[in-house]
Design a protein around this motif. Structure first.
Motif, short mmCIF file in Angstrom:
data_model
loop_
_atom_site.label_atom_id
_atom_site.label_comp_id
_atom_site.label_asym_id
_atom_site.label_seq_id
_atom_site.Cartn_x
_atom_site.Cartn_y
_atom_site.Cartn_z
N LEU A 158 1.16 -1.58 -0.17
CA LEU A 158 0.23 -0.58 -0.08
C LEU A 158 1.05 1.63 0.06
O LEU A 158 0.49 2.45 -0.66
CB LEU A 158 -1.15 -0.14 1.33
CG LEU A 158 -2.20 -1.20 0.92
CD1 LEU A 158 -2.78 -1.05 2.34
CD2 LEU A 158 -3.33 -0.91 -0.44
N ASP A 159 2.13 0.87 0.36
CA ASP A 159 2.69 2.27 1.06
C ASP A 159 3.25 2.50 -0.48
O ASP A 159 3.49 3.55 -1.06
CB ASP A 159 3.56 2.33 1.76
CG ASP A 159 4.78 3.47 2.10
OD1 ASP A 159 4.27 4.16 2.46
OD2 ASP A 159 6.38 3.86 1.44
N LEU A 160 4.15 1.51 -1.50
CA LEU A 160 4.39 1.25 -2.80
C LEU A 160 3.81 2.25 -3.81
O LEU A 160 4.18 2.69 -4.73
CB LEU A 160 5.29 0.45 -3.10
CG LEU A 160 6.34 0.21 -1.83
CD1 LEU A 160 6.99 -1.82 -2.20
CD2 LEU A 160 7.54 0.48 -2.09
N MET A 161 2.21 1.60 -3.81
CA MET A 161 1.74 1.98 -4.36
C MET A 161 0.71 2.93 -3.96
O MET A 161 -0.56 3.15 -4.48
CB MET A 161 1.10 0.39 -4.78
CG MET A 161 1.56 -0.33 -5.79
SD MET A 161 0.75 -1.36 -5.82
CE MET A 161 0.17 -1.87 -8.01
N ALA A 162 0.91 4.05 -3.57
CA ALA A 162 -0.03 5.43 -2.70
C ALA A 162 -0.83 6.11 -3.75
O ALA A 162 0.62 6.24 -4.46
CB ALA A 162 0.40 5.39 -1.16
N LYS A 163 -1.80 5.75 -3.43
CA LYS A 163 -1.67 6.97 -5.04
C LYS A 163 -1.46 7.90 -4.65
O LYS A 163 -1.16 9.22 -3.34
CB LYS A 163 -3.95 6.96 -4.57
CG LYS A 163 -4.09 5.94 -5.16
CD LYS A 163 -6.22 6.73 -5.03
CE LYS A 163 -6.38 5.06 -6.02
NZ LYS A 163 -8.12 5.16 -6.59
N PRO A 164 -1.41 9.48 -5.64
CA PRO A 164 -0.48 10.58 -5.12
C PRO A 164 -0.78 11.57 -4.53
O PRO A 164 -2.32 11.49 -4.90
CB PRO A 164 -0.04 11.09 -7.32
CG PRO A 164 -1.11 10.11 -7.66
CD PRO A 164 -1.49 9.02 -6.82
#
Ligand code: ZN
Ligand code: ZN
Length: 433
Positions: free
Chosen positions: A427-433
């Motif tokens: 979730l951290d690596l793919m967090a929405k901008p």
């Protein structure tokens, strides 16, 4: 960095409790799956039922699933908008070990490994915990599509135990037929750490593993007339002793390596000098340069000792190095530090930097396939039950290692910890901008 967890007293992010609660809610289902996987282990490249079972789960969660990648491997892809590609890997294979844990869900399975001799099969390396954690993570990420953006690639790898499965998947187009990852993550249960601890090595995590065979020819004859022979027992013994100097005298002392002669076979009777001896050697190292130094040195020593023994050119020792080998596993710095910093406050006091080990893991292949563009990290998740850890600390018991017929990890704690850690990291690596 070992003190990182202790220093961080900041309030956990709001998401932390929600995520942990979700893991707790999913855990009974994951334990049931774990016990089923544990009772039904399959050997390397025979993971047919396992793959089928888990592929169905991924499909039900909305992944595009491809089976049969690298023989029995599975690739599950979830595309969810722009962003990085994260690959999560679990390995599926059990070992030719007869289980002796006495657990109610102990394996009674039998199968025929590469050796051709039927044996019991056991998840003695804990790959069943890896698969349960993989499903747990897939469930949580599928249910949180609104919280991340990018492409999630979840793979089930065959044949880790024989060091061939990762390469088989890559050779079958893992990085060309499917989205190529920016980040690859996995965990391995740990038999030398208390349940729920998360360990990470910064840099090399596991070693290069090479298997070397040496056939040492001699000239056989009567044991009472050694002057009419060339004794391969004496020659191979000289080779064994001289091999000890590779690590002690040739390798830079700040580097670690192992050269172990695990098998020495020759002869059949007291009074016969045989015409051949055979050595089997395991060679462990971290850097490519150290590996080359050791393998070149083994070939040179074998030949040099044969020359010293007066062997003719056509009877030089024959040295062969098993191909493919298992390369060293490397945790890349930026990803390792990012995930460690993320997990430390979430798992307060349970995240710790640990040294590399001399075991091997073909998880290494996913980074080595494209070192310039792939970041990689494997975490250790401790699996020793609290009461057993306490006894071991007092010296009352010796803990079984991975691959032991007695290895019985505290599966609920391992699976819950790994599921939460891998989900949080993704979730951290793919967090929405
Ligand atoms: Zn193993
Ligand atoms: Zn393993």
């Amino acid at each position: 960095m070992a003190g990182v967890a202790a220093l961080s007293l900041a309030a956990a992010p709001a998401q932390a409790d929600e995520l942990r609660d979700a893991v707790t809610a999913d855990l009974p289902g994951l334990i049931a799956l774990y016990e089923d996987l544990h009772a039904n282990p399959e050997l390397s490249f025979q993971e047919v039922e396992t793959a089928k079972k888990l592929a169905a789960r991924a499909r039900a969660l909305g992944f595009e699933v491809t089976e049969g990648v690298g023989k029995t491997g599975v690739v599950a892809v979830m595309r969810n908008g722009d962003g990085p590609t994260v690959m999560l890997r679990a390995d599926m294979d059990g070992l030719p070990v007869i289980e002796q844990t006495g657990l109610p869900y102990a394996s009674k399975r039998r199968a025929v490994p590469q050796s051709g001799i039927e044996t019991g099969v056991m998840h003695a390396c804990g790959h069943d915990t890896h698969m349960a954690g993989w499903v747990g993570t897939a469930q949580l990420l599928a249910a949180r599509r609104d919280q991340w953006s990018g492409t999630l690639v979840m793979i089930l790898q065959p044949a880790e135990e024989i060091g061939e499965g990762a390469k088989a998947m890559l050779d079958d187009g893992l990085y060309t037929r499917f989205p190529k990852p920016d980040y690859v993550l996995a965990f391995h249960d740990a038999a030398q750490a208390p349940a729920g601890m998360i360990g990470y090595a910064n840099g090399f995590a596991l070693a290069n593993v090479d298997s070397v065979d040496i056939v040492v020819p001699g000239v056989g004859g009567h044991g009472a007339y050694p002057h009419t022979t060339k004794d391969p027992v004496v020659l191979a013994s000289a080779i064994v002793m001289r091999l000890q100097t590779l690590v002690s005298r040739e390798l830079n002392p700040t580097e670690s390596a192992v050269v172990t002669v695990g098998s020495f076979q020759a002869g059949s009777k007291h009074n016969i000098i045989p015409d051949e001896a055979r050595l089997q050697i395991t060679v462990r190292s971290y850097s490519d340069a150290a590996r080359k130094l050791l393998l070149d040195g083994i070939a040179r020593i074998a030949r040099g000792e044969a020359v010293a023994a007066g062997m003719p050119d056509d009877k030089m020792p024959r040295v062969s190095v098993a191909d493919p080998y298992t390369p060293a596993t490397f945790n890349t710095a930026a990803l390792t530090q990012r995930v460690a910093a993320l997990l430390a406050p979430r798992f307060e006091g349970r995240v710790k930097e640990v040294p590399a080990v001399m075991g091997g893991e073909d998880f290494s292949q996913f980074y080595r396939a494209d070192r310039d563009n792939v970041e990689s990290l494997i975490l250790w998740v401790g699996g020793v039950r609290a009461e057993e850890w306490a006894k071991a600390e007092k010296g009352e018991i010796t803990l079984p290692s991975l691959h032991s017929p007695f290895w019985a990890p505290d599966a609920p704690v391992v699976i819950a910890t790994a599921t939460e850690a891998l989900t949080a990291a993704t979730l951290d690596l793919m967090a929405k901008p």
